[in-house]
Design an enzyme around this catalytic site. Structure first.
Site: not given
Length: 261
Positions: A144, A157
């Site tokens: 990401s 995350y």
């Protein structure tokens, strides 16, 4: 550009039941790969595999939790027994828990790391052990852009994706002498069920495009969300012959949102 080196290759894709993983499975199947579609959600996985087959692809579903290393080892052995040697691995399984650090429960932190980082380790290790003997293969981990840019309420995350990205680059260094390439694709905001769940029922995707100064978040310079297929096509390039001299690379697919150098 026609991508070569994918056709007739066994490709194991985790997180294949929906979102980016499903798009990767479809893109590789469309390029002629024999896809081993892996997910812990058996019902969604069955639907995804049926769709791939209806579109003319070759795919088989395998239900496993990537957090379970013994189950992963058994899965990889079964895939190779049933489909043949795995030549492509795409780590796309992931979970998202949001919340400020001081309020984040242990359970959510632990699950985020056990899937997003631990799962990548378990599957990559099991597949790499077999690729080494054959002295060929390609691995891509879907990380990401949050791995490189701090995000409010996304510490777990972002940290887990940073771990998986750095792990994959280290793996690429260790495996380079065997002719095995390991790369990372780092999406930004992508129109997936994960993003929709983060926004909530009242959430507006245009807010993501515009950015949020209050959350120290810039918008997306290309003025649009990514589609899962945008990410999948980047993955397909990195596992193809056309990327034959690319390894340990982190390809951002985020419309410029990270202002990445």
């Amino acid at each position: 550009m026609e991508l070569t080196g994918i056709e007739s290759t066994v490709a194991l894709v985790t997180g294949a039941a929906q979102g980016i993983g499903a798009a990767v499975a479809a893109t590789l199947a469309g390029a002629g790969a024999h896809v081993a579609a892996v997910d812990r959600n058996a019902d969604r996985l069955t639907t995804t595999v049926a769709k791939l087959e209806a579109e003319g692809g070759t795919a088989r579903g395998y239900t496993v939790d990537v957090r379970d290393s013994a189950a992963v080892d058994a899965l990889v052995r079964r895939v190779e027994d049933e489909l043949g040697p795995i030549g492509i691995l795409v780590n796309a399984a992931g979970v998202l828990h949001t919340g400020r650090v001081v309020e984040l429960p242990d359970r959510q932190w632990d699950e985020t790391f056990s899937v997003n980082a631990g799962g990548v380790f378990n599957v990559s290790r099991a597949v790499a052990r077999r690729m080494i003997d054959r002295r060929r293969g390609a691995v891509v981990t879907v990380a990401s852009n949050a791995a490189g840019v701090p995000r409010v309420e996304m510490a777990a995350y972002a940290a887990s994706k940073a771990a998986s990205a750095q792990f994959t680059r280290c793996l690429g260094l260790e495996l380079s002498g065997y002719g095995i390439r390991c790369n990372v694709v780092s999406p930004g905001s992508t129109d997936t069920p994960m993003l929709r769940s983060m926004l909530g029922e009242e959430g507006d995707p245009r807010q993501v495009v515009e950015g949020s100064p209050a959350a120290y978040r810039v918008g997306i310079p290309l003025r649009k969300l990514a589609r899962p297929r945008d990410v999948a096509e980047a993955v397909a390039y990195l596992v193809s012959d056309q990327a034959g001299h690319v390894t340990m690379h982190d390809l951002y697919v985020d419309g410029g949102a990270a202002l990445h150098v």
